[in-house]
Scaffold this active site. Sequence first.
Site, PDB file in Angstrom:
ATOM      1  CE  LYS A  86       7.438  41.774  21.674  1.00 44.43           C
ATOM      2  NZ  LYS A  86       6.077  41.199  21.514  1.00 44.43           N
ATOM      3  NE  ARG A  87       8.121  39.177  11.453  1.00 44.82           N
ATOM      4  CZ  ARG A  87       7.521  38.168  12.079  1.00 44.82           C
ATOM      5  NH1 ARG A  87       7.780  37.899  13.344  1.00 44.82           N
ATOM      6  NH2 ARG A  87       6.673  37.399  11.430  1.00 44.82           N
TER       7      ARG A  87
END
Lengths: 309, 309
Positions: free
Chosen positions: A111-112
């Site tokens: 979930k960058r």
Amino acid sequence: MRFSDRLALLVEERASQVVLGLDPHPANLWPEAVSRVGSVEDTPPEDRARLTADAVAYHCALAIAAAAPSCVAVKPQLACFERLGAPGWAALQQTVDTVHDHGLLVIADGKRGDVSQSAQAYGQALVGRTPGPFGEVPGLGADAFTANPLLGRDSLEPLLAAADEAGAGCFVLVRTSNPGAAEIQDEPEGAPLRAKLAQIVDELGASRIGSHKLSDVGAVTGATRPELLAELREQMPHAIFLLPGVGAQGGRAEDLGPAFAPHPAAGLVSASRSIVDAHATAGGDPALAAQAAAEALRLATWRIAEAIA
Amino acid sequence: MRFSDRLALLVEERASQVVLGLDPHPANLWPEAVSRVGSVEDTPPEDRARLTADAVAYHCALAIAAAAPSCVAVKPQLACFERLGAPGWAALQQTVDTVHDHGLLVIADGKRGDVSQSAQAYGQALVGRTPGPFGEVPGLGADAFTANPLLGRDSLEPLLAAADEAGAGCFVLVRTSNPGAAEIQDEPEGAPLRAKLAQIVDELGASRIGSHKLSDVGAVTGATRPELLAELREQMPHAIFLLPGVGAQGGRAEDLGPAFAPHPAAGLVSASRSIVDAHATAGGDPALAAQAAAEALRLATWRIAEAIA
């Protein structure tokens, strides 16, 4: 070949939309993984992180071997590896390689999301390579990854450029599976943030649609709010939905119908604890319990997808 | 002692609010760092990632040594280390330790955000420790970290619990410095998302205020939109603002006045390229150029903060 086509072919071949989620907790590994890697007595204190990471990698390899026949992809949760430092990252790399050995795809769940230069670095870390004074350093080699869109389109574009280059996919958070998501993603009423995010996914995906009518820009849409799926599908007709939250978080495959159009690969059902920890409730051998749980989920999901098609 | 008080004392002692951002790119390291770690000829191909990571760690150590006298904290960008795999994470750990050796605080810039179990793992990775079958594995040991609030309050709470336990701080993204932020964070007009995020920061911080009237729950508020700072300060009277975007991204210390109330430590000015790459424009030795740039930023910022106080 682009990600969406690779995935679609694999889904057809394996008759499965199941993604095995790996969120390994060192205190809750399969006993075989702990007993096989070594003992704390023989290991100096500075090597105990490595010993723990080895056990995590071993555990993941066992879980992959057990569940692989019923899956199309594996989704390692990066947080669970990072907390073991450098040895944890080595275990993550080892796990990615193990998944590929089984012929499955890797969805790196980190979930960058960051400003453009940093997003570019994340792209190199996940699916690319980094040039440097001593040659190129390869990244993880994932086939797809999750991304957080809070920073806007210019934070997603470098990630998508890296994905394009690698033939990889990107799953953008649109409506997550946790209860707290509502306060941010479902507001304001009438024009919720999730609709804006869906629009961005649809627009960024428009130029990335493969021969199965699926785009390389997918969406994370939690399985815990199935009543939203029809609306989200309408907003993102070509996006592959990654549906976490089945099993332990309460989502049910039966409720996910709208996700599986226009192609069975348009909906990927991700389950972690309900497969890997199946022995805790089902009893017996962890591998056999995981295998059975994965196969049951594969069948339940495939049945829904076939009814839609 | 809680993070906000540790920071406030250090800001007073060093008369500085400067945070050195470290976004090392292996292709753009200080020459000394590359020449000192070894040569590609003496290194087998499988060890070249480690050689690159060693050069990155060396580069960071040189930059820290040069800029430290003018700084209170160092902010490593996690993406830049992750792209070098396990050796990159080892270089990150080494960099964290180097910062502490210089008596400065570490703000781990990873912008993590995930559902609760994964958020807990990120907390362990950044500021905590992970229990396991071979004893506890320590995390990075950062003093603070950045966090992405898109998933809502229940995704922040495990991070804050980890921070509380460690006496660490958390900077929540509220209004980032990139141009694309506007489409998400400034919408809808009248009730922008940034105001909702500011409210969450204020509410989560209310029970975490130290003796300097500053909370351990801070906010990332880009320096590139200074006209928003007064509004954000009103919404978050106790939050420490982490202000990236000064220098290379166009932000100017002179415009950041409202950030520096109620205490000089209420605003931290983060600069990366304008310090570490100062020699590219100023010429001369990288260390001397970085030292001069950091000191110039310290003076400019301290002057503004003093005028506010």
